[in-house]
Design a protein around this motif. Sequence first.
Motif, PDB file in Angstrom:
ATOM      1  N   ARG A 120      76.708  13.845  62.845  1.00 59.33           N
ATOM      2  CA  ARG A 120      76.811  12.614  63.635  1.00 59.33           C
ATOM      3  C   ARG A 120      76.075  12.768  64.972  1.00 59.33           C
ATOM      4  O   ARG A 120      75.498  11.828  65.487  1.00 59.33           O
ATOM      5  N   VAL A 145      75.360   5.220  65.952  1.00 60.65           N
ATOM      6  CA  VAL A 145      76.264   4.152  65.497  1.00 60.65           C
ATOM      7  C   VAL A 145      76.375   3.091  66.592  1.00 60.65           C
ATOM      8  O   VAL A 145      76.534   3.420  67.770  1.00 60.65           O
ATOM      9  N   PHE A 158      78.714  -0.250  67.444  1.00 55.67           N
ATOM     10  CA  PHE A 158      79.926  -0.942  67.006  1.00 55.67           C
ATOM     11  C   PHE A 158      79.967  -2.372  67.549  1.00 55.67           C
ATOM     12  O   PHE A 158      79.308  -2.707  68.534  1.00 55.67           O
ATOM     13  N   ASP A 180      77.678  -1.781  62.842  1.00 50.46           N
ATOM     14  CA  ASP A 180      78.770  -2.512  62.191  1.00 50.46           C
ATOM     15  C   ASP A 180      79.001  -3.816  62.944  1.00 50.46           C
ATOM     16  O   ASP A 180      79.578  -3.826  64.028  1.00 50.46           O
TER      17      ASP A 180
END
Lengths: 218, 800
Positions: free
Chosen positions: A82, A88, A90, A164
């Motif tokens: 990661r 990532v 969010f 996401d």
Amino acid sequence: MLLTVDAVTKTYPGDTGPLTVLDAVSLSLSAGESLALMGESGSGKSTLLHLVGGLDTADAGTITLNGTVITGLDDRALAELRRTQIGVVFQQFNLIPSLTVVQNLAFHARLAGRLDETWVNTVSERLGLTTVGARYPEQLSGGQQQRVAIGRAIAAKPALLLADEPTGNLDEDTADTVMSLLVDLTKEANTGLLVVTHSQARAAALDRHLTLSKGSLA
Amino acid sequence: MMTRVVLQALLSHWWRRPLQLVTLLFGLALATGLWTGVQAINQEARSSYDAAAQALGQGDFDRLVAQGGALIQRQTFVDLRRAGWLVSPVIEGRYGRGEDRVTVIGLDPFTLPPSAGAPDLSDDNDLAQWFSDDGLIFVHPETQAALPDGLPRAIPNLSVAIGEVVTDVTTAWRLLEVDGFSHLIIAPQQPIGLTPLDDLIPSLERVRPDPAGDIAQLTRSFHLNLTAFGLLSFAVGLFIVHAAIGLAFEQRRGMFRTLRALGVSTRRLVAVLAGETLVLAILAGLLGIGLGYLVAATLLPGVAATLRGLYGAAVPGTLSLDPAWALSGFGIALAGAAAAAGQSLWQVAKLPILAPAKPRAWAMAMDRSQTRLALAALVLFAVTVVLLIFGSGLVAGFLLLGAFLLGAAFLLPWVLSRLLRLAAPLARGPITQWALADTRQQVPGLSLALMALLLALATNIGVGTMVSSFRLTFAGWLDQRLASEIYVTARDSQQSEDVRALLEGQADAVLPIRSTDIRLEGQPAQLFGVVDHPTYEQGWPLITALDTPWAQVASGQAVLINEQLWRRADLTLGSELALTADWALPIVGVYSDYGNPEGQAIVAQAELLQRFPDVSTLGYAARTDPAQVEALRAALIDIGVPAGNILNQAEVKTFSLDVFDRTFLVTAALNVLTLGVAAFAMLASLTTLAGLRLPQLAPLWAMGLTRRHLALVELARAVLFAAITWALAVPLGLILAWVLLAVVNVEAFGWRLPMFPFPFDWARLAIWAIVAALLAAALPAYRLARIAPAQLIKVFADER
């Protein structure tokens, strides 16, 4: 191939027995390619994203990232993955409230041990954040915060960027701007982009889209 | 019905967060427990003083005393009775040595006023023995367990004060080796037409009853000290309660808004919340009273030892349950909960119905209060300065300490934030950078616990420095003061002559110890007579003196006084001190006299014996070659001196230091308890904040930090907080120690002590503070290290 998901299955314990959230899902993604993952609520989109991001572990099947099979890695190896391979973004931005915009932007890159000041400045400029660099997240609008979150992920030069519902909290105009920035910057960095979204309009901005329904690809 | 539904909704919060509920209850119970425990101890001690003061009518009746504390002749008593005055004779004196020493009170049951509580002599055998040559004594059962040798048969009697022995006057004369009366009790009802007392016996002074008694006056400072400790513990406990209640209210803001939106009136909501707080306070109060009883029962023997060692006050070592302090415990629990919940209830009452549903970040809200707290701290510091300049007395001393400590605690969050901001540019790696920035953001949430820790640490350092400075000074003073190599107490006056003869033959010098109890400047005091010997000049540390003080004392022309008398009576060098009605001498020096609660004066022994021919002549100190001490001891035992009556220098020092150490056991225990409460405050805050921190930690985990790594950062943060708080507590504690030594001690005990630094103790405390912080952070950190990834993912999943 940057990412290969092969027959991945995930079940959760439910009130009436095990609940299969993902059922033998397979997909692939090349470097610099963008893919929208669509589907109704509860279809397994976010679960798939979490599995690919090494945030959760699959019950069956394999996920291969940059030639490394990540299913079966232990906690420490997943953390390493990661830190160095994945970015990532969010829906709720999840910035670090105690750090300034500049510090947030550079944070993941520094964690990964590959801070490139020039690239961070470029990203900051492209995202229109240069004038707010000294501010704290709470002093920014929602759109600005999401741009910082995208910038933080891209500044670390990950091989794969997972997002996401990155525009779920933004108005239409801001969402369009943010999404095109996301696509453009990942293309520039040759980063693979996997986006979970409900929006057809957002999905249309990406190279491909897949739809999940009840745990399987439609 | 609606209330029940509202209550169910509100209480569901506690069902979901049982640990927070336990924290709240235990925090309030701890605060109440320590306060109640201290109150119970004070109450028990005061009851004992009252019993002592009331025993034999000393608290209720006027008395006749001879000026200067001399004994009243038998004939004076006879003359007064013949003149029709209803007076009753009492002789008081001390019997025995060391720990077993008792106060013998001789009285005449036939002339005592009926309400004076004469011992029960209804049993014919007892009556006969009371008047026999052997005699009979009445003692409290607790005193009976450790009576000195040589006393007549003892009958236990609960109405006799602890540490006292009640007997017939003639038995008392024999035991005390005196002849006369200490005072005469005057019955309240007297025949009409009597000759005024001033005409009959002008040499006697009529003294009004002292309801509190000398001991109560003397020990007032000690109890104030304990109360201050109790209040400190309560304040530390309140920090916990305030944090727990404040957090519970913040976490439920969304629920409050929903309830209001669903039609629950503000009034009903506030009433139900107040009711909830009340129930919690009652539960915590019950628990606190139980804890308080345990604390009091555990500490009371130590307190009793302290009071005996410092003041000669007798207090039972066991606790009796008194509803008064139990009720006061309830009161303080309710008041504490009300104080902690008041602000939150006010906010709920003012909460707009359309306020954001998302709970306002509790920490952020606390951040705004940092500046307000810092301003309040400045006001408190100003109060401290005003009290330092204009205040006087013990209460002002404690108020000064309270204002200063509270001010420092209020300033802590502001100082910590600024320090961490200054340290931020020094961070090299991203994790350190994040940890420092995040730590600064945690300050508001942890500030109440850290304030509690600061108070506990500063108190530990301050009180520890005071006690250690005292001990060091005391030990040095003992070394100087206890110059004689051997100390002997003869059994009776016959043996005393033998002892003197033996010592004069075998020791280098004999220094007879002669003293009598008198009143100086209206206070109970001892008057010592010393012989002319260089030991005194070399060994007695004088604080201040005129030229050749010992030579002037030896010539019978001057008096030396102890520091206590000097400070309390505000005496000056060169001024005359009235020793008796017709005997006054100029003060030529002041000596330190630690551990003695009473005033004391030293005159030439010949003068003392001339003015007080009845003083005990049993005690001797002797100078000799240390190598000869054992031979001298053996020789003394050969002539019949009990081995226990012979002490060498080392034994006396050991005994004195042992008494000293036991005296401050209670302080040490309260120190540890306060530190424990502060550690609990940290545990409570860290545990409750841990739940709120997941949204901040989950992204870091998503970016590649392991859970173990995050847990280690949490532990390191707790250590950092403890270390900084400790570093700030050191100067604070030293200021506290200075105030204790230079202001409070002088007011409380009458002596001023030099201050010494004890860096080793501070280092040890730093370790304790870090261990406490680690223990407090261990559970939340362990949970974080073991948290299921699904829980962390849920942070992101909860976003939709």
